[in-house]
Design a protein around this motif. Structure first.
Motif, PDB file in Angstrom:
ATOM      1  N   CYS A  34      40.315  71.682  64.808  1.00  0.00           N
ATOM      2  CA  CYS A  34      40.981  72.880  64.434  1.00  0.00           C
ATOM      3  C   CYS A  34      42.151  72.848  65.739  1.00  0.00           C
ATOM      4  CB  CYS A  34      40.313  74.091  64.610  1.00  0.00           C
ATOM      5  SG  CYS A  34      38.841  74.219  63.415  1.00  0.00           S
ATOM      6  N   VAL A  66      43.084  68.162  58.768  1.00  0.00           N
ATOM      7  CA  VAL A  66      42.429  69.244  57.986  1.00  0.00           C
ATOM      8  C   VAL A  66      41.120  68.488  57.264  1.00  0.00           C
ATOM      9  CG1 VAL A  66      42.230  70.903  56.225  1.00  0.00           C
ATOM     10  CG2 VAL A  66      44.244  71.077  57.872  1.00  0.00           C
ATOM     11  N   LEU A  70      37.226  69.323  57.817  1.00  0.00           N
ATOM     12  CA  LEU A  70      36.244  69.746  56.722  1.00  0.00           C
ATOM     13  C   LEU A  70      35.093  68.839  56.658  1.00  0.00           C
ATOM     14  CD1 LEU A  70      38.863  70.657  54.120  1.00  0.00           C
ATOM     15  CD2 LEU A  70      37.635  72.143  55.263  1.00  0.00           C
ATOM     16  N   CYS A  73      32.777  69.821  59.240  1.00  0.00           N
ATOM     17  CA  CYS A  73      32.202  71.262  58.921  1.00  0.00           C
ATOM     18  C   CYS A  73      30.999  71.028  57.924  1.00  0.00           C
ATOM     19  CB  CYS A  73      33.171  72.075  58.351  1.00  0.00           C
ATOM     20  SG  CYS A  73      32.790  73.434  57.725  1.00  0.00           S
ATOM     21  N   GLU A  74      31.239  69.979  57.101  1.00  0.00           N
ATOM     22  CA  GLU A  74      29.790  69.865  55.961  1.00  0.00           C
ATOM     23  C   GLU A  74      29.214  68.983  56.494  1.00  0.00           C
ATOM     24  OE1 GLU A  74      29.993  66.501  52.318  1.00  0.00           O
ATOM     25  OE2 GLU A  74      31.668  68.011  52.115  1.00  0.00           O
TER      26      GLU A  74
END
Length: 157
Positions: A34, A66, A70, A73-74
């Motif tokens: 991030c 990004v 992601l 995150c997943e």
């Protein structure tokens, strides 16, 4: 008195951590991604008035960052955790130059490689493979430090 022989570990051997510790480390990696997203946005905006092409290239690599965030995150969700972003947005914008440091990309790859080994040790080879895909994508990307320091040659790549 007899001493115990020193056991040397390979520098590539993954350190064994608990699931909660590993989730914390994965969240730290997510926060790092991030921070890189903000840095790409900051440098794209800084370059836009001077070199539109370089700004577009930085923004494109920011989009790849990004996608890496992601994917992390997943992965955290699939490992049974909750994504916690401990990023102060103002701090990320003001300290974007830290991401543009030449040592940022190798350190990020080192951390992700360590996470892949830890996930493999934890019995999660599928999640480890997903981390290795992120590492592979990062290796093929041009680091922000290169894009910022030498924007003209980067355009021809």
């Amino acid at each position: 008195m007899k001493t115990q022989p020193t056991v040397r570990r390979s520098k590539y051997a993954p350190s064994v951590v608990t699931k909660n510790d590993l989730l914390e480390l994965l969240n730290a990696d997510f926060t790092r991604e991030c921070r890189a997203i903000y840095a790409h946005a900051v440098y794209a905006e800084r370059m836009r008035p001077h070199n539109e092409g370089a700004a577009l290239r930085i923004a494109r690599y920011g989009q790849e960052t990004v996608l890496a965030a992601l994917a992390l995150c997943e992965l955290i969700y699939d490992y049974g955790g909750t994504v916690i972003n401990r990023l102060d947005e103002l701090n990320a914008v003001l300290n974007a130059d830290r991401v543009a440091d030449p040592s940022w990309a190798p350190e990020t790859a080192r951390r992700l490689h360590e996470r892949a080994g830890q996930l493999r040790s934890a019995g999660e080879p599928g999640l480890s493979k997903r981390i290795r895909r992120i590492i592979s994508a990062k290796r093929s990307a041009v680091p922000l430090a290169t894009l910022v320091s030498d924007p003209q040659p980067a355009l021809s790549r």
